[in-house]
Design an enzyme around this catalytic site. Structure first.
Site, PDB file in Angstrom:
ATOM      1  N   ASP A 538      -7.457  -2.095   7.088  1.00 46.08           N
ATOM      2  CA  ASP A 538      -8.550  -1.307   6.511  1.00 46.08           C
ATOM      3  C   ASP A 538      -8.100  -0.606   5.237  1.00 46.08           C
ATOM      4  OD1 ASP A 538      -6.837   0.365   8.026  1.00 46.08           O
ATOM      5  OD2 ASP A 538      -8.335   1.959   7.944  1.00 46.08           O
ATOM      6  N   GLU A 539      -9.077  -0.294   4.404  1.00 38.85           N
ATOM      7  CA  GLU A 539      -8.906   0.569   3.231  1.00 38.85           C
ATOM      8  C   GLU A 539      -7.736   0.142   2.342  1.00 38.85           C
ATOM      9  OE1 GLU A 539     -10.901   4.634   5.046  1.00 38.85           O
ATOM     10  OE2 GLU A 539      -8.735   4.412   5.172  1.00 38.85           O
ATOM     11  N   ILE A 540      -7.645  -1.150   2.096  1.00 39.04           N
ATOM     12  CA  ILE A 540      -6.622  -1.658   1.174  1.00 39.04           C
ATOM     13  C   ILE A 540      -7.066  -1.341  -0.250  1.00 39.04           C
ATOM     14  CG2 ILE A 540      -5.411  -3.708   0.349  1.00 39.04           C
ATOM     15  CD1 ILE A 540      -6.019  -4.929   3.141  1.00 39.04           C
TER      16      ILE A 540
END
Length: 792
Positions: A538-540
């Site tokens: 997530d949230e790269i």
């Protein structure tokens, strides 16, 4: 002086070819060079300085003066307009000639009304048209904004119904949670003998050998402890009707007055079934009096202040009670339900009814509303809680207490988010420097012994421990020990490079990244035996990767990529699991951006390592919905951003675990934690009613529903620690547990009402308090006895 007249011939649909201002002493405006439109151009004098052009837009400002010299006119002719926008004063009119004649009408004759176009009318029509267009645009934008916020197609703001008389409710004195999927009950009461026992048998009738099946034996011991706790619990000295039926003689003599249950027979098919996704957890309970005639005990009811005694009908009736399950996991759930059927009643004599002082006594245990027939199984196989132990540390005892509470409400997955960007508290034998350099405190660690204890404790309660090793984002803590495997470490401003401070992501082009990752995955595979593992994703933050020169070169120059990839560890493959690679998007032509190609480099190697070690990966929804990458067919996607995203993932043919922040994020609503910010939280507080209203399969057809594996409530720990762990989790997690076990609808398809749930949830909280879990209140205590008066 006659009023000025203007003759205009459009050169095209985008610009006027010439503008002429007729006024004594002036000439054709086209004969004068364009002047900047300055502050002095609004004096209304009609001089050359009043005629100017804005080069970028070909705007000409024209001025004229009426016959009385006190009314001015300004026309702005702009590209793309068919006629000028004028602000007429009094009866001043301007004529526009479009007959192809460039010559001015110098005779000053303006008496022919048929050859004149009243600009006042044309301007009014244009203004009305523009107003209507603006109104339509505003309306469409407003509707769009309302839909985006409200999202009615997701049922985001709707709650479960308060009432639904079509749904069958449980007896008030037996508030079982979660509610069984199928149950019937009667109106008799049986008494548990003082020597009550639970005996284990195979389905062949052969008893289980003592010491052979520790999970079952420990489960029986916990159930007996709970029953004994009920016998010994001090019941406050109140009016006896507050605790149901009261028996006249002492508990020791109860067996002389009616049907008595002396044994619960547990029948299990396979007492050594694997603890895994999809395990069989169904059970059945049958409690009945083995006699055709009705039976009763000597009972005392306090009705309107008087004691009424019911005479015994049959005093030697035998009571049979059986719990049947195909695996030990079903037995664990059945024992939990059985313990909730049993109620403690103060054993007092008739002359004690008036005083009933507080006292610790040998309470009588009863099962009201016999006969009971319960057939129960979970709606979903994956029923969990995510706990983030990286942002704030939780002691092992806090985790074990959480596992105890989970078993009470039949949750079976502890999603342990053990690592994140702030800290690395999991001790590694291979790389001890990871915790040495990035633990919150030297003693805030999870050692291999701690992990083994938590895994075993969960297994004894039918709870799988599924770890999450979030990567390649959220890995700043890895960079403290190995700076060369991360990029943008601590880079400022942090909000540009990470979802929250400190920034730092794994470097997909650094060979040592995969050396560390491979060794850690091998270590984790031994520590955590479950076949599933959460790989994060997530949230790269792509700005983080683009901030590095090598990664930016890889992203922008496709021809350079092969050289970088040759230096990396080859992608692992395994024949032991389905590692077929399939793209996440639905387009016929699969074209990756440079950033997604870089992400693919990491994912191919990480998934290869997990599958080689026998693990099935779970990823966050961003991998499937926001990046054009390929994933193994075995991958499971956890949906969190929006409830509606479940359908988008399922359309890719991928199974999902649902944790929509619209319903099941328990850390929401406590305000922004970044210093200097006065903003509210990005998501609102989710009450137990909101949690209970999550319809996991809403808008999904029958085939799509099969890909919903279950769900999890999530407690991220930016603002949670041991001091508020229990109150943040409970009883809201119990509300989710019933949805995951029983479903939001009964067998007839009716939605379960909040009113029924509220009555039983109060009892859940009381049970949790008895276990030492500091669950928060559901509502004021007064509402517990006056629910109808506490409706919105």
């Amino acid at each position: 002086m006659p009023p000025p007249k203007m003759n205009v011939k459009p050169a095209s649909t985008h610009a006027y070819k010439a503008l002429k201002l007729q006024d004594p002493g002036t000439t054709d405006v086209s004969q004068h060079p364009a002047q900047p439109h300055g502050p002095d151009s609004s004096n209304g004098s009609g001089s050359d300085s009043d005629t100017s052009s804005l080069c970028d837009h070909e705007v000409f400002h024209l001025r004229g003066t009426s016959t009385d010299g006190n009314v001015s006119l300004k026309a702005s002719l702009t590209k793309g307009l068919q006629e000028p926008t004028l602000k007429p004063s009094q009866d001043l009119r301007m004529h526009i000639q479009g007959d192809g004649d460039d010559d001015d009408d110098d005779n000053g004759n303006d008496s022919d009304d048929n050859e004149r176009t009243p600009f006042v009318k044309k301007d009014a029509d244009w203004q009305r048209y523009r107003t209507r267009c603006l109104a339509v645009m505003v309306f469409l934008l407003t509707v769009n904004a309302v839909l985006l916020i409200w999202k009615p197609w997701q049922g985001k703001d709707s709650l479960a119904p308060v009432y639904n008389s079509a749904v069958k409710d449980l007896p008030e004195e037996q508030p079982i949670w979660p509610i069984p999927r199928s149950f019937t009950y009667g109106n008799q009461t049986v008494v548990l003998s003082p020597g009550f026992q639970i005996k284990l048998h195979f389905n062949t009738g052969e008893p289980l050998s003592p010491g052979t099946y520790p999970i079952l034996e420990k489960a029986v011991a916990r159930c007996m402890d709970r029953l004994q706790f009920k016998r010994n619990t001090t019941i406050p000295g109140r009016m006896p009707t507050e605790f149901g039926i009261i028996n006249t003689p002492a508990a020791a003599a109860a067996a002389d007055h009616g049907p008595v249950l002396s044994e619960l027979t547990v029948i299990v098919g396979n007492p050594q079934a694997a603890l895994e996704f999809g395990m069989k957890e169904a059970y059945a309970i049958d409690v009945h009096v083995q006699d055709d005639s009705p039976a009763a005990v000597v009972l005392h009811h306090l009705v309107k202040g008087s004691v009424q005694e019911r005479a015994p009908i049959g005093q030697t009736d035998k009571v049979n009670a059986t719990l049947t399950a195909s695996t030990q996991w079903g037995v664990l759930h059945g024992l939990e339900t059985f313990s909730q059927l049993v109620q403690a009643v103060r054993a007092v004599t008739s002359n004690e009814l008036t005083t009933a002082p507080d006292q610790k006594t040998d309470n009588q245990l009863e099962i009201p509303n016999t006969p009971w027939l319960i057939q129960d199984e979970p709606r979903y196989s994956h029923r969990g809680i995510l706990l983030d132990t990286s942002r704030n540390y939780y002691f092992v005892k806090d985790i074990l207490r959480t596992l105890d509470a989970m078993s009470t409400v039949k949750l079976n997955v502890f999603h342990w988010h053990v690592l994140d960007q702030q800290t690395y508290p999991l001790v590694s034998k291979t790389y001890p420097e990871l915790t040495a350099k990035r633990a919150e405190r030297p003693d805030y660690l999870y050692t291999p012994d701690d992990v083994a204890l938590i895994v075993q404790y969960g297994e004894e309660r039918g709870i799988r421990v599924v770890p999450e090793f979030d990567a390649p984002g959220h890995t700043a803590s890895w960079g403290r020990a190995f700076p060369n495997i991360t990029v943008c470490l601590d880079k400022q401003p942090h909000y540009k490079y990470a979802a929250e401070p400190p920034p730092g992501q794994l470097d997909p082009l650094e060979p040592f990244t995969y050396t560390v990752l491979n060794n850690l995955i091998q270590e984790w595979a031994v520590q955590f035996p479950d076949r599933q593992v959460h790989a994060g994703g997530d949230e790269i933050n792509m700005a983080c990767w683009r901030s590095d020169d090598r990664l930016r070169d890889y992203i922008k120059h496709p021809k350079s990529r092969a050289g970088y990839e040759k230096r990396l560890m080859p992608v692992e493959t395994s024949s032991g699991m389905d590692d077929t690679i399939r793209q996440t998007n639905a387009r016929s032509i699969f074209v990756q951006s440079g950033e997604d190609r870089l992400l693919q480099v990491y994912l191919d190697r990480a998934f290869g390592m997990y599958t080689k070690n026998g693990k099935r990966p779970i990823v966050w929804e961003e991998i499937a919905l926001e990046h054009d990458v390929r994933l193994p067919d075995s991958a499971i996607v956890q949906v969190w951003k929006s409830a509606g995203n479940a359908k988008r993932v399922i359309k890719q043919g991928r199974p999902v675990i649902l944790s929509s922040a619209d319903f099941w994020y328990l850390d929401c609503g406590f305000g922004q934690w970044l210093l200097g910010s006065q903003r509210e939280s990005w998501c609102k507080y989710r009450s137990w009613q909101k949690v209970y209203s999550y319809r996991l399969t809403d808008k999904l057809n029958t085939e799509e529903q099969k890909l919903v594996y279950g769900g999890e409530v999530c407690l991220w720990s930016e603002q949670s620690d041991p001091s508020n762990l229990d109150s943040n989790l409970w009883p809201r997690s119990a509300a989710a547990a019933e949805i995951l076990w029983s479903g939001s609808q009964d067998e007839k398809g009716e939605y379960r009402p909040l009113l029924h749930a509220a009555k039983r949830l109060v009892a859940v909280r009381e049970r949790l308090h008895q276990m030492g879990v500091a669950a928060s209140p559901v509502f004021p205590a007064w509402c517990g006895k006056h629910l109808e008066a506490c409706l919105a």
